[in-house]
Design an enzyme around this catalytic site. Structure first.
Site, PDB file in Angstrom:
ATOM      1  CG  HIS A 116       1.002  -2.944  -8.037  1.00  0.00           C
ATOM      2  ND1 HIS A 116      -0.360  -2.874  -8.238  1.00  0.00           N
ATOM      3  CD2 HIS A 116       1.534  -1.859  -8.645  1.00  0.00           C
ATOM      4  CE1 HIS A 116      -0.633  -1.780  -8.936  1.00  0.00           C
ATOM      5  NE2 HIS A 116       0.500  -1.152  -9.195  1.00  0.00           N
ATOM      6  N   GLY A 162      -1.402  -5.374 -11.618  1.00  0.00           N
ATOM      7  CA  GLY A 162      -1.179  -4.021 -12.124  1.00  0.00           C
ATOM      8  C   GLY A 162      -1.527  -3.886 -13.586  1.00  0.00           C
ATOM      9  CB  CYS A 210      -0.927   0.021   1.211  1.00  0.00           C
ATOM     10  SG  CYS A 210      -1.963   1.507   1.234  1.00  0.00           S
ATOM     11  NE  ARG A 236      -5.825   0.860 -10.374  1.00  0.00           N
ATOM     12  CZ  ARG A 236      -4.929   1.659 -10.949  1.00  0.00           C
ATOM     13  NH1 ARG A 236      -5.167   2.958 -10.996  1.00  0.00           N
ATOM     14  NH2 ARG A 236      -3.816   1.183 -11.467  1.00  0.00           N
TER      15      ARG A 236
END
Length: 335
Positions: free
Chosen positions: A172, A206, A103, A230
């Site tokens: 990521h 990612g 994060c 996302r």
């Protein structure tokens, strides 16, 4: 060959739902599971919050049988607190415990948690070892390439965390400095996968937002599976579309208006069930634009949906949307 984390069999090339703060709650996970996510994670949970028995942190431990396999993700900057949080998380009955070392958000990093640990690999290793020893479950890690372009140290991280017992690693393809900007770089992920010392599954994360990208990158970067974040928000169909493309090499038609309405409504119903009417209605507001993204002239409906406090009126607005776009071919709308 099946990908395994401990005794958890994830099939040949699993698609994982990323843990996303304020997104990956049980209602959202429900619609992603229904559409083909092979493994999912909770929102990340603060070790400090768990130890203090904070209501918000405790609520995030809620998991349901239909979600399995599922991991609870924890984060923190204090080794002893992470050890204790690992015990609390393990007792909640997930299939694994995941540590967040990725994060990039400032208020997480400034507490020495998340991707901040990429600046102190020795501490990261000690923390990971403590969590592994405290849990009877498999422990996995999600991290980034490094703190910035000058310190891309994930190759070392992968070796050392494997040595202290983690059973899978998700990377990521950005540094902390990049946040979510620029393009994800998966080339270092491939190097780690090719490292003969690495025996655990390596998942890439990612920018995977289409079936072609998932298929191409699975071959180009040689990973064991892909974590999608996302791209699944308001579009849980991404999982079934990727799987269909893998099997057939062909595109599955996108969701119809009926499907969009049905899944949005299911998400809303689950939100009400889990959070109660007031919070359920309020927290669902962030999802409407994504469920109907790409539809022409949808904005007036969105404005009404995000302002409406009455559940029956929300259902009525969704029915209006169904009627308004009944003859519109939503299957061609891009996610």
């Amino acid at each position: 060959m099946s990908v395994k984390i401990g005794n958890i069999d994830l099939g040949e090339f699993p698609l994982l739902l990323a843990p996303m703060e304020d997104v990956s709650d049980p209602p959202f996970r429900y619609v992603c599971k229904k559409n083909g996510a092979d493994m999912m994670y909770t929102e990340f949970i603060s070790s400090e919050g768990l130890i203090r028995d904070a209501a918000k942190s405790r609520q995030k431990l809620d998991i349901f049988e239909y979600e399995r396999p599922i991991g609870i993700q924890i984060f923190g900057g204090d080794i002893d607190h992470m050890r204790e949080a690992s015990e609390i998380a393990s007792a909640a009955g997930p299939d694994l415990v995941d540590i967040n070392y990725g994060c990039p958000v400032k208020n997480v990093v400034c507490k020495g948690a998340g991707s901040s640990l990429l600046q102190d690999i020795d501490k990261m290793v000690k923390m990971t070892e403590a969590v592994v020893k405290a849990s009877h479950l498999p422990v996995t890690v999600k991290t980034r390439l490094g703190w910035d372009d000058n310190t891309k140290n994930v190759y070392e991280v992968a070796e050392r965390l494997q040595d202290v017992g983690i059973q899978a690693l998700t990377i990521h393809g950005r540094t902390r400095a990049q946040l979510y900007k620029g393009e994800a770089d998966w080339s270092l992920i491939r190097e780690i996968k090719r490292n003969p010392r690495i025996k655990i599954p390596i998942f890439g994360n990612g920018d995977v937002d289409s079936p072609e990208k998932a298929a191409n990158w699975s071959m180009e970067y040689e990973i064991d599976g892909i974590m999608i974040g996302r791209a699944a928000i308001g579009y849980p169909w991404i999982f079934r579309e990727v799987k269909h493309f893998f099997k057939t090499g062909e595109h599955l038609a996108g969701p119809t208006i009926e499907e969009r309405i049905e899944v949005c409504r299911t998400h809303l119903d689950k939100s009400l069930e889990w959070k109660g009417p007031r919070t359920g209605i309020f927290e669902m507001r962030r999802h409407y634009a994504n469920y109907f993204k790409g539809l022409p002239d949808f904005k007036p409906y969105r404005m009404r949906l995000v302002a409406e406090p009455d559940i029956n009126n929300i259902y009525s607005i969704l029915e209006e949307v169904a009627e308004k776009f009944a003859d519109y071919d939503a299957t061609k709308v891009l996610a």
